[in-house]
Design a protein around this motif. Structure first.
Motif, PDB file in Angstrom:
ATOM      1  N   SER A   1      -1.822 -19.638   0.487  1.00  9.17           N
ATOM      2  CA  SER A   1      -2.553 -19.484   1.748  1.00  9.17           C
ATOM      3  C   SER A   1      -3.470 -18.270   1.634  1.00  9.17           C
ATOM      4  O   SER A   1      -3.372 -17.483   0.685  1.00  9.17           O
ATOM      5  N   ASN A   2      -4.357 -18.109   2.597  1.00 10.73           N
ATOM      6  CA  ASN A   2      -5.280 -16.976   2.563  1.00 10.73           C
ATOM      7  C   ASN A   2      -4.535 -15.647   2.585  1.00 10.73           C
ATOM      8  O   ASN A   2      -4.913 -14.716   1.883  1.00 10.73           O
ATOM      9  N   GLN A   3      -3.501 -15.543   3.388  1.00 12.30           N
ATOM     10  CA  GLN A   3      -2.735 -14.300   3.481  1.00 12.30           C
ATOM     11  C   GLN A   3      -2.049 -13.987   2.147  1.00 12.30           C
ATOM     12  O   GLN A   3      -2.056 -12.841   1.699  1.00 12.30           O
ATOM     13  N   GLU A   4      -1.507 -14.997   1.500  1.00  8.86           N
ATOM     14  CA  GLU A   4      -0.863 -14.782   0.202  1.00  8.86           C
ATOM     15  C   GLU A   4      -1.877 -14.384  -0.863  1.00  8.86           C
ATOM     16  O   GLU A   4      -1.592 -13.548  -1.715  1.00  8.86           O
ATOM     17  N   ARG A   5      -3.072 -14.973  -0.816  1.00 11.74           N
ATOM     18  CA  ARG A   5      -4.123 -14.592  -1.754  1.00 11.74           C
ATOM     19  C   ARG A   5      -4.534 -13.140  -1.570  1.00 11.74           C
ATOM     20  O   ARG A   5      -4.726 -12.409  -2.545  1.00 11.74           O
ATOM     21  N   ILE A   6      -4.681 -12.722  -0.329  1.00 13.40           N
ATOM     22  CA  ILE A   6      -5.067 -11.338  -0.037  1.00 13.40           C
ATOM     23  C   ILE A   6      -3.992 -10.377  -0.529  1.00 13.40           C
ATOM     24  O   ILE A   6      -4.302  -9.349  -1.156  1.00 13.40           O
ATOM     25  N   LEU A   7      -2.715 -10.681  -0.274  1.00 15.86           N
ATOM     26  CA  LEU A   7      -1.630  -9.818  -0.736  1.00 15.86           C
ATOM     27  C   LEU A   7      -1.593  -9.732  -2.258  1.00 15.86           C
ATOM     28  O   LEU A   7      -1.391  -8.655  -2.826  1.00 15.86           O
ATOM     29  N   LEU A   8      -1.818 -10.852  -2.911  1.00 16.14           N
ATOM     30  CA  LEU A   8      -1.812 -10.859  -4.370  1.00 16.14           C
ATOM     31  C   LEU A   8      -2.996 -10.074  -4.919  1.00 16.14           C
ATOM     32  O   LEU A   8      -2.855  -9.331  -5.896  1.00 16.14           O
ATOM     33  N   MET A   9      -4.149 -10.188  -4.302  1.00 13.74           N
ATOM     34  CA  MET A   9      -5.320  -9.421  -4.739  1.00 13.74           C
ATOM     35  C   MET A   9      -5.105  -7.923  -4.523  1.00 13.74           C
ATOM     36  O   MET A   9      -5.490  -7.109  -5.368  1.00 13.74           O
ATOM     37  N   ILE A  10      -4.483  -7.555  -3.417  1.00 14.49           N
ATOM     38  CA  ILE A  10      -4.194  -6.135  -3.170  1.00 14.49           C
ATOM     39  C   ILE A  10      -3.191  -5.618  -4.193  1.00 14.49           C
ATOM     40  O   ILE A  10      -3.327  -4.505  -4.706  1.00 14.49           O
ATOM     41  N   SER A  11      -2.202  -6.434  -4.516  1.00 18.07           N
ATOM     42  CA  SER A  11      -1.241  -6.057  -5.553  1.00 18.07           C
ATOM     43  C   SER A  11      -1.939  -5.859  -6.895  1.00 18.07           C
ATOM     44  O   SER A  11      -1.634  -4.912  -7.629  1.00 18.07           O
ATOM     45  N   ILE A  12      -2.886  -6.725  -7.209  1.00 18.78           N
ATOM     46  CA  ILE A  12      -3.653  -6.591  -8.453  1.00 18.78           C
ATOM     47  C   ILE A  12      -4.466  -5.296  -8.445  1.00 18.78           C
ATOM     48  O   ILE A  12      -4.478  -4.552  -9.426  1.00 18.78           O
ATOM     49  N   LEU A  13      -5.121  -4.997  -7.331  1.00 17.15           N
ATOM     50  CA  LEU A  13      -5.934  -3.779  -7.237  1.00 17.15           C
ATOM     51  C   LEU A  13      -5.085  -2.514  -7.320  1.00 17.15           C
ATOM     52  O   LEU A  13      -5.467  -1.536  -7.973  1.00 17.15           O
ATOM     53  N   VAL A  14      -3.931  -2.519  -6.657  1.00 13.35           N
ATOM     54  CA  VAL A  14      -3.035  -1.355  -6.705  1.00 13.35           C
ATOM     55  C   VAL A  14      -2.523  -1.152  -8.125  1.00 13.35           C
ATOM     56  O   VAL A  14      -2.524  -0.030  -8.643  1.00 13.35           O
TER      57      VAL A  14
ATOM     58  N   LEU B   1       0.823  -1.210   0.000  1.00 19.19           N
ATOM     59  CA  LEU B   1       0.000   0.000   0.000  1.00 19.19           C
ATOM     60  C   LEU B   1       0.859   1.263   0.000  1.00 19.19           C
ATOM     61  O   LEU B   1       0.537   2.244  -0.676  1.00 19.19           O
ATOM     62  N   GLY B   2       1.957   1.254   0.736  1.00 23.49           N
ATOM     63  CA  GLY B   2       2.859   2.405   0.770  1.00 23.49           C
ATOM     64  C   GLY B   2       3.491   2.682  -0.581  1.00 23.49           C
ATOM     65  O   GLY B   2       3.531   3.831  -1.038  1.00 23.49           O
ATOM     66  N   ILE B   3       3.960   1.645  -1.240  1.00 21.64           N
ATOM     67  CA  ILE B   3       4.532   1.815  -2.577  1.00 21.64           C
ATOM     68  C   ILE B   3       3.467   2.304  -3.553  1.00 21.64           C
ATOM     69  O   ILE B   3       3.733   3.164  -4.398  1.00 21.64           O
ATOM     70  N   GLY B   4       2.256   1.782  -3.433  1.00 24.45           N
ATOM     71  CA  GLY B   4       1.156   2.233  -4.288  1.00 24.45           C
ATOM     72  C   GLY B   4       0.848   3.705  -4.100  1.00 24.45           C
ATOM     73  O   GLY B   4       0.649   4.441  -5.073  1.00 24.45           O
TER      74      GLY B   4
END
Length: 88
Positions: free
Chosen positions: A58-71, A8-11
């Motif tokens: 894992s769920n945490q990795e999926r969430i991070l990847l989805m946030i990366s996609i959204l950013v 989020l910070g880099i975004g």
């Protein structure tokens, strides 16, 4: 949690950098094309990675990847809108 804050910070930093890009018209156009290409490739590769490895993450990795996609998608949209406004 640290990875989420980092993404989020880099975004946010990229958003501010793109919004307040200064320099000559040619410099701005080249930077927009380079950044746009970078974010589009990140967006597409993240979607590809998410689709082929969904069951292995894992769920945490999926969430991070989805946030990366959204950013990446939001930064790509920002660049496209900025570029479109300069053309018209």
């Amino acid at each position: 949690m640290e990875s989420l804050i980092f993404i989020l910070g880099i975004g946010i930093l990229c958003f501010i950098y793109i919004k307040y890009l200064v320099g000559s018209a040619l410099y701005k156009k080249i930077k927009e094309v380079v950044w746009g290409t970078l974010f589009v490739s990140n967006f597409l590769s993240s979607i590809f990675w998410f689709s082929i490895s969904y069951s292995f993450l894992s769920n945490q990795e999926r969430i991070l990847l989805m946030i990366s996609i959204l950013v990446s998608a939001s930064l790509t949209i920002q660049i496209v809108l900025k570029y479109r406004n300069k053309i018209t």
